[in-house]
Design a protein around this motif. Structure first.
Motif, PDB file in Angstrom:
ATOM      1  N   VAL A  97       7.406  41.296   6.811  1.00 27.55           N
ATOM      2  CA  VAL A  97       8.504  41.548   6.453  1.00 27.55           C
ATOM      3  C   VAL A  97       9.649  40.749   7.760  1.00 27.55           C
ATOM      4  CG1 VAL A  97      10.297  43.232   6.520  1.00 27.55           C
ATOM      5  CG2 VAL A  97       8.192  43.420   5.267  1.00 27.55           C
ATOM      6  N   ALA A  98       9.310  40.885   9.010  1.00 20.84           N
ATOM      7  CA  ALA A  98      10.262  40.512   9.889  1.00 20.84           C
ATOM      8  C   ALA A  98      10.332  38.736   9.735  1.00 20.84           C
ATOM      9  CB  ALA A  98       9.776  40.512  11.291  1.00 20.84           C
ATOM     10  N   CYS A  99       9.199  38.034   9.374  1.00 15.21           N
ATOM     11  CA  CYS A  99       9.178  36.906   9.010  1.00 15.21           C
ATOM     12  C   CYS A  99      10.047  36.307   7.988  1.00 15.21           C
ATOM     13  CB  CYS A  99       7.721  36.131   8.915  1.00 15.21           C
ATOM     14  SG  CYS A  99       6.938  36.208  10.380  1.00 15.21           S
ATOM     15  N   SER A 100       9.895  37.175   6.789  1.00 14.59           N
ATOM     16  CA  SER A 100      10.469  36.982   5.692  1.00 14.59           C
ATOM     17  C   SER A 100      12.131  37.160   5.945  1.00 14.59           C
ATOM     18  CB  SER A 100      10.176  37.947   4.387  1.00 14.59           C
ATOM     19  OG  SER A 100       8.788  37.641   4.099  1.00 14.59           O
ATOM     20  N   ALA A 101      12.589  38.049   6.623  1.00  9.25           N
ATOM     21  CA  ALA A 101      13.780  38.625   6.991  1.00  9.25           C
ATOM     22  C   ALA A 101      14.408  37.142   7.782  1.00  9.25           C
ATOM     23  CB  ALA A 101      13.934  39.637   7.821  1.00  9.25           C
ATOM     24  N   THR A 102      13.581  36.807   8.747  1.00  7.42           N
ATOM     25  CA  THR A 102      14.133  35.792   9.487  1.00  7.42           C
ATOM     26  C   THR A 102      14.567  34.436   8.586  1.00  7.42           C
ATOM     27  OG1 THR A 102      12.701  36.307  11.319  1.00  7.42           O
ATOM     28  CG2 THR A 102      13.565  34.171  11.461  1.00  7.42           C
ATOM     29  N   THR A 103      13.587  34.150   7.762  1.00  8.98           N
ATOM     30  CA  THR A 103      13.850  32.933   6.896  1.00  8.98           C
ATOM     31  C   THR A 103      15.281  33.163   6.166  1.00  8.98           C
ATOM     32  OG1 THR A 103      11.440  32.433   6.542  1.00  8.98           O
ATOM     33  CG2 THR A 103      13.204  31.659   4.772  1.00  8.98           C
ATOM     34  N   MET A 104      15.325  34.331   5.530  1.00  9.69           N
ATOM     35  CA  MET A 104      16.694  34.795   4.699  1.00  9.69           C
ATOM     36  C   MET A 104      17.987  34.767   5.773  1.00  9.69           C
ATOM     37  SD  MET A 104      14.810  37.931   2.665  1.00  9.69           S
ATOM     38  CE  MET A 104      16.272  38.426   1.751  1.00  9.69           C
ATOM     39  N   ILE A 105      17.728  35.254   6.878  1.00  7.77           N
ATOM     40  CA  ILE A 105      18.750  35.439   7.964  1.00  7.77           C
ATOM     41  C   ILE A 105      19.353  34.063   8.266  1.00  7.77           C
ATOM     42  CG2 ILE A 105      19.393  35.927  10.311  1.00  7.77           C
ATOM     43  CD1 ILE A 105      17.845  38.535   9.594  1.00  7.77           C
ATOM     44  N   LEU A 106      18.264  33.075   8.336  1.00  7.51           N
ATOM     45  CA  LEU A 106      18.522  31.747   8.880  1.00  7.51           C
ATOM     46  C   LEU A 106      19.389  30.954   7.638  1.00  7.51           C
ATOM     47  CD1 LEU A 106      15.389  30.671  10.596  1.00  7.51           C
ATOM     48  CD2 LEU A 106      17.685  30.966  11.568  1.00  7.51           C
ATOM     49  N   LYS A 107      18.816  31.176   6.372  1.00  7.91           N
ATOM     50  CA  LYS A 107      19.524  30.477   5.285  1.00  7.91           C
ATOM     51  C   LYS A 107      21.117  31.106   5.238  1.00  7.91           C
ATOM     52  CE  LYS A 107      20.126  27.827   2.030  1.00  7.91           C
ATOM     53  NZ  LYS A 107      20.301  26.249   2.406  1.00  7.91           N
ATOM     54  N   ALA A 108      21.422  32.457   5.270  1.00  8.34           N
ATOM     55  CA  ALA A 108      22.415  32.954   5.320  1.00  8.34           C
ATOM     56  C   ALA A 108      23.278  32.376   6.108  1.00  8.34           C
ATOM     57  CB  ALA A 108      22.354  34.403   5.375  1.00  8.34           C
ATOM     58  N   THR A 109      22.926  32.294   7.298  1.00 11.17           N
ATOM     59  CA  THR A 109      23.687  31.659   8.492  1.00 11.17           C
ATOM     60  C   THR A 109      24.134  30.396   7.979  1.00 11.17           C
ATOM     61  OG1 THR A 109      22.520  33.147  10.055  1.00 11.17           O
ATOM     62  CG2 THR A 109      23.999  31.183  10.916  1.00 11.17           C
TER      63      THR A 109
END
Length: 106
Positions: free
Chosen positions: A34-46
């Motif tokens: 979940v943390a890895c998936s969230a990181t990818t989403m957060i980076l793209k949102a940024t």
């Protein structure tokens, strides 16, 4: 955490207009996946100029049975974390400055 949710003024979502709930079946690697998936989403949102915050406390603060039912998750899946999203308005969240004296420096 549930007690904190009933305190006057407590806002577990920090006023975020969008909340993405990340869910997963329980495995030995649930938190990591979940943390890895969230990181990818957060980076793209940024990249898109969207402010984000990875959060676990909103999941813990809500009644899991009612929450899971409203999310209509697949059988065996549980909410694990959330990503709070919104466009920054330039105003920070007021927090008290805290001194930390137990930091190990390399």
């Amino acid at each position: 955490m549930k007690e904190r949710a009933f305190l006057p003024g407590y806002e577990p979502l920090y006023g975020a207009p969008t909340v993405i709930v990340l869910s997963s079946p329980i495995t030995p690697f649930t938190q990591t996946n979940v943390a890895c998936s969230a990181t990818t989403m957060i980076l793209k949102a940024t990249d898109l100029g969207i402010g984000t915050c990875y959060a676990v406390s909103p999941i813990l603060a809500l009644s899991k049975d009612e929450f899971v039912e409203k999310l209509n998750l697949p059988e065996g899946y549980v909410p694990v974390a959330a990503i709070l999203m919104g466009y920054a308005n330039g105003e920070g969240f007021p927090t008290e400055k805290q001194e930390v004296d137990n930091i190990n420096r390399i």
